[in-house]
Design a protein around this motif. Structure first.
Motif, short mmCIF file in Angstrom:
data_model
loop_
_atom_site.label_atom_id
_atom_site.label_comp_id
_atom_site.label_asym_id
_atom_site.label_seq_id
_atom_site.Cartn_x
_atom_site.Cartn_y
_atom_site.Cartn_z
N ALA A 100 0.83 -1.24 -0.06
CA ALA A 100 0.01 -0.16 -0.09
C ALA A 100 0.75 1.30 0.00
O ALA A 100 2.09 1.31 0.37
CB ALA A 100 -0.79 0.03 1.15
N HIS A 101 0.28 2.51 -0.69
CA HIS A 101 0.86 3.77 -0.30
C HIS A 101 0.99 4.05 1.00
O HIS A 101 -0.01 3.68 1.91
CB HIS A 101 0.09 4.76 -1.33
CG HIS A 101 0.40 4.67 -2.92
ND1 HIS A 101 -0.27 3.63 -3.29
CD2 HIS A 101 0.92 5.21 -3.68
CE1 HIS A 101 0.30 3.72 -4.75
NE2 HIS A 101 1.01 4.86 -4.66
N LEU A 102 1.89 5.08 1.39
CA LEU A 102 2.39 5.37 2.87
C LEU A 102 1.96 6.96 3.09
O LEU A 102 2.02 7.69 1.82
CB LEU A 102 3.50 4.91 3.30
CG LEU A 102 3.83 3.51 3.13
CD1 LEU A 102 5.46 3.41 3.20
CD2 LEU A 102 2.95 2.61 3.83
N LEU A 103 1.65 7.29 4.25
CA LEU A 103 1.95 8.66 4.76
C LEU A 103 3.01 8.99 5.16
O LEU A 103 3.65 8.48 5.84
CB LEU A 103 0.77 8.78 5.59
CG LEU A 103 -0.82 8.45 5.31
CD1 LEU A 103 -1.73 9.29 6.64
CD2 LEU A 103 -1.25 9.40 4.27
N MET A 104 3.77 10.09 4.54
CA MET A 104 4.89 10.62 4.99
C MET A 104 4.84 12.05 5.45
O MET A 104 4.39 12.90 4.45
CB MET A 104 6.01 10.41 3.97
CG MET A 104 7.52 10.91 4.28
SD MET A 104 8.73 10.82 3.01
CE MET A 104 8.65 8.82 2.96
N GLN B 152 8.34 -4.03 -1.61
CA GLN B 152 7.44 -4.36 -2.68
C GLN B 152 8.02 -5.72 -3.12
O GLN B 152 7.01 -6.66 -3.39
CB GLN B 152 7.23 -3.25 -3.78
CG GLN B 152 6.48 -2.26 -3.64
CD GLN B 152 6.24 -1.36 -4.62
OE1 GLN B 152 5.52 -1.71 -5.68
NE2 GLN B 152 6.91 0.09 -4.65
N ARG B 153 9.39 -5.92 -3.22
CA ARG B 153 9.89 -7.24 -3.80
C ARG B 153 9.96 -8.20 -2.75
O ARG B 153 10.14 -9.51 -2.96
CB ARG B 153 11.44 -6.82 -4.23
CG ARG B 153 11.66 -5.96 -5.53
CD ARG B 153 12.89 -6.01 -6.12
NE ARG B 153 13.70 -5.63 -5.10
CZ ARG B 153 14.19 -4.32 -5.18
NH1 ARG B 153 13.83 -3.38 -6.08
NH2 ARG B 153 15.28 -3.80 -4.21
N ALA B 154 9.73 -7.82 -1.31
CA ALA B 154 9.88 -8.72 -0.24
C ALA B 154 8.49 -9.84 -0.29
O ALA B 154 7.67 -9.49 -0.77
CB ALA B 154 9.99 -8.08 0.96
N ASN B 155 9.06 -10.89 -0.12
CA ASN B 155 7.84 -12.28 -0.06
C ASN B 155 7.13 -12.20 1.05
O ASN B 155 7.46 -13.06 1.69
CB ASN B 155 8.56 -13.32 -0.58
CG ASN B 155 7.60 -14.61 -0.82
OD1 ASN B 155 6.32 -14.31 -0.83
ND2 ASN B 155 8.18 -15.75 -0.73
N MET B 156 6.22 -11.45 1.30
CA MET B 156 5.30 -11.33 2.30
C MET B 156 4.30 -12.50 2.67
O MET B 156 4.14 -13.11 3.49
CB MET B 156 4.65 -10.07 2.45
CG MET B 156 5.45 -8.86 2.90
SD MET B 156 6.23 -9.01 4.54
CE MET B 156 4.89 -8.99 5.69
N HIS B 157 4.12 -13.25 1.19
CA HIS B 157 3.36 -14.36 1.19
C HIS B 157 4.15 -15.46 2.22
O HIS B 157 3.22 -16.60 2.35
CB HIS B 157 3.31 -14.83 -0.13
CG HIS B 157 2.40 -13.75 -0.82
ND1 HIS B 157 1.01 -13.51 -0.80
CD2 HIS B 157 2.84 -12.63 -1.54
CE1 HIS B 157 0.87 -12.40 -1.59
NE2 HIS B 157 1.70 -12.18 -2.27
N PRO C 263 5.21 2.46 -1.63
CA PRO C 263 6.23 1.86 -0.84
C PRO C 263 7.29 1.75 -1.36
O PRO C 263 7.60 1.67 -2.68
CB PRO C 263 5.65 0.40 -0.57
CG PRO C 263 4.54 0.35 -1.68
CD PRO C 263 4.07 1.88 -2.13
N SER C 264 8.53 1.51 -0.63
CA SER C 264 9.85 1.20 -1.36
C SER C 264 10.03 0.24 -2.09
O SER C 264 9.46 -0.73 -1.81
CB SER C 264 10.91 1.26 -0.38
OG SER C 264 10.88 0.01 0.49
N PRO C 265 10.73 0.27 -3.31
CA PRO C 265 11.00 -0.87 -4.06
C PRO C 265 11.20 -2.38 -3.31
O PRO C 265 10.88 -3.56 -3.62
CB PRO C 265 11.97 -0.62 -5.04
CG PRO C 265 11.95 0.76 -5.08
CD PRO C 265 11.59 1.29 -3.70
#
Length: 631
Positions: free
Chosen positions: A374-378, A422-427, A417-419
């Motif tokens: 997801a997009h984040l608040l900064m 996004q590449r991390a395998n959260m599944h 989110p940072s690349p």
């Protein structure tokens, strides 16, 4: 004696035919026009001589109006803040001022009505009559004037079920204590407005032999209601009664959007049955069984929730669509055309068409996995120039303050989110056994034009489903949905007036205003100027603002612990209305004033005196943030 300004050669712009010069100026923003006037006296005089044409073009350039819109139509469509506008230059000034205020670059006005004996449970703002309609357990239903908070009309707590009320086009709907829904109508509309539905005049009240005829107890309540006698402003008269005891029993959820009223009850067996009623006649016109239709918008591996997981959280509707927010999914169904058509020849089909197709917004990922994408608040570090003075105005309301936008609106940029994330395998973190975590949807709202939908979850996620009707043509929701992580549990959304702005309330009592396509009205916009509506996305040019004066984490959960959380939020074109504690608002204002003069504010925040008679904190009343200073 001639001056150099009189004898200098005319600027090249003025050597062209007038219509060509005006066409060139149509490509300049208000900012550019302001500086162009300073170039020479001749250009200044030329602009003054053609102000109506030039500023009409500027209004179109900035997307304030469409090219074919007249000044009268533009002012009438926004009468609450453009009323009395007599020229295009003034319209541009007001519109630009309002946008600057919303974006934190101008001023805002904060205030609230004096608290009653207990917390306001729900409220509705009537912009047309400038009134606030509120519900509370001890005070019942109360209608007050915006300008001074005086009582205009009321129904006692012994009569009304103090749970929820809703209003559309002058029709006020509230839960009855007699297992049903009551429909009341603005008295001024009954006496001065001829309303037609499907070619027939709408008469108030609905009478026998109609099943929706008003009841005697409604007539008695209306006769006994305390009223302001100087006018009919804020007054209501009984219009109809919907007896739900024979179909769904006590009403669980309802929503009104003229000409439709949708409701669902506690007595559900298999599907979630939603009943649609014509609010003008009180007649039931359609029933939708949520759970039996064809599933659209999700991949083949998705399984629609079982009966025990179909927990209704919220409903919303437009003239074309109905949304039912379950804890597990959000279901959108198309409302048949004959339900809202004004053509009396458009009638229901003679055969049962079967259950409607269901556009299902769900998730095959867990909330934890979705949060990583997801997009984040900064927190924004942007330097914004602000007006210097802060004016405090004392009126009969307990707190009415005009403050600089940067002092009360904490700005956040919405970033992807940072690349690496996004590449991390959260599944890989998803357990292979045990119950699967559900999205936890709490509420869902259609956009003001009815084309988009946003849903909030208890895991702090906002789902933005853009142009969801594409699902009917084969698209998946995953292809058109964007996600925003607020990082606090969410519980309410307001998206009523401006397609570019919505408000979100968290379980921690924070309020965020999300602005989509922030530069749509700016001179530096990259959007297509021929488009009548902004391109909606949070992927770029989107911001969020947290209301600093309506946040106090020290007392989070106190009101909810007493069984009366601060519920209720409504957004108009010029203001955001919320239920909040006026004592906390006054405390926040005092702290800000002390900081402005370099003093330290040492008074503690007001704390609820649960056992005493002087309890202040935790009693919510209708409060507001107005963005009209300078209009």
């Amino acid at each position: 004696m001639s001056t150099f300004a009189d004898t200098e050669p005319p600027p090249s712009l003025l050597t062209l035919p007038t219509d060509i010069s005006l066409h060139i100026l149509a490509y300049l923003s208000l900012h550019d026009l302001y500086h162009l006037r300073l170039v020479s006296k001749r250009i200044h005089s030329f602009i003054e001589a053609h102000e109506e044409s030039i500023y009409h073009q500027a209004a179109v350039y900035h997307h304030f109006v469409q090219p074919q819109t007249s000044l009268e139509d533009a002012a009438e469509a926004n009468d609450s803040w453009l009323g009395g506008v007599r020229d295009w230059k003034e319209l541009c000034r007001r519109w630009l001022t309002l946008e600057r205020n919303w974006d934190g670059r101008g001023f805002v006005r904060e205030g609230g009505f004096r608290p009653g004996e207990d917390t306001v449970i729900n409220f509705v703002i009537d912009e047309e009559q400038r009134t606030a309609i509120s519900l509370s357990r001890k005070s019942g239903l109360v209608v007050r004037a915006h300008e001074d908070g005086r009582l205009l009309w009321a129904l006692s707590s012994q009569y009304v079920a103090t749970t929820r009320c809703d209003m559309s086009n002058g029709f006020l709907v509230l839960m009855a204590k007699h297992s049903g829904l009551e429909i009341w109508r603005r008295a001024t509309d009954v006496r001065s407005t001829v309303l037609r539905r499907r070619g027939q005049i709408v008469y108030t009240p609905v009478v026998a032999p109609s099943a929706a005829a008003i009841r005697d107890f409604q007539v008695q309540a209306g006769a006994l209601a305390p009223v302001a006698t100087d006018s009919d402003r804020g007054h209501f008269v009984p219009h109809a009664y919907i007896d739900t005891s024979r179909d769904v029993g006590p009403v669980r959820l309802f929503r009104v959007s003229y000409p439709l009223l949708a409701y669902t009850g506690f007595a559900q067996t298999t599907d979630v049955d939603v009943t649609l009623v014509d609010v003008t006649s009180g007649e039931t016109i359609w029933r939708a069984a949520i759970g039996s239709g064809r599933v659209l918008g999700m991949p083949p591996r998705f399984a629609f929730p079982s009966i025990q997981d179909r927990i209704g959280m919220d409903i919303d509707l437009t003239r074309e669509h109905l949304s039912v927010c379950l804890y597990t999914v959000v279901v959108i169904v198309r409302i048949p055309e004959w339900c809202t058509s004004e053509d009396s020849s458009v009638v229901p089909p003679t055969t049962d068409p079967g259950p409607p197709d269901m556009l299902v917004l769900g998730d095959v990922d867990t909330p934890a996995a979705r949060q990583t994408s997801a997009h984040l608040l900064m927190l924004s570090a942007a330097d914004r120039t602000e007006p210097a003075p802060v004016a405090i105005h004392g009126v009969s309301l307990p707190a009415l303050v005009i403050a600089r936008g940067r002092d009360v609106l904490e700005r956040f940029d919405i970033v992807p989110p940072s690349p690496a994330v996004q590449r991390a395998n959260m599944h890989a973190l998803i357990p292979t056994s045990g119950p699967r975590a559900q999205p936890g949807f709490m509420c869902a709202r259609f956009s003001p034009d009815g084309k988009h939908l946003v849903a909030a979850t208890g895991f702090g996620l906002l789902y933005f489903a853009w142009d969801f009707a594409r699902v009917e043509k084969g698209a998946l929701f995953s292809e058109l949905t964007e996600y925003l992580l607020i990082d606090e549990p969410l519980r309410d959304i307001a998206w009523e007036a401006d397609i570019r702005r919505l408000a979100v309330r968290t379980a921690w009592e924070d309020v965020f205003i999300v602005t989509i396509n922030s530069s749509y009205h700016n001179s530096r916009t990259t959007d297509n100027h021929d488009s009548p509506t902004p391109r909606l996305t949070i992927a770029h040019d989107a911001t969020a603002y947290r209301l600093l004066d309506f946040s106090n984490h020290e007392l989070v959960g106190w009101a909810r612990g007493q069984g009366v959380p601060f519920n209720g939020m409504q957004m108009t074109r010029t203001a955001l209305w919320v239920v909040w504690d006026v004592a906390l608002l006054a405390h926040a204002v005092a702290k800000r004033e002390a900081r402005a003069v370099g003093e330290r504010h040492t008074d503690p925040a007001p704390v609820a005196d649960i056992g005493g008679d002087e309890a202040v904190s935790g009693i919510g009343s209708v409060c507001f943030v107005e963005f009209t200073p300078g209009l």
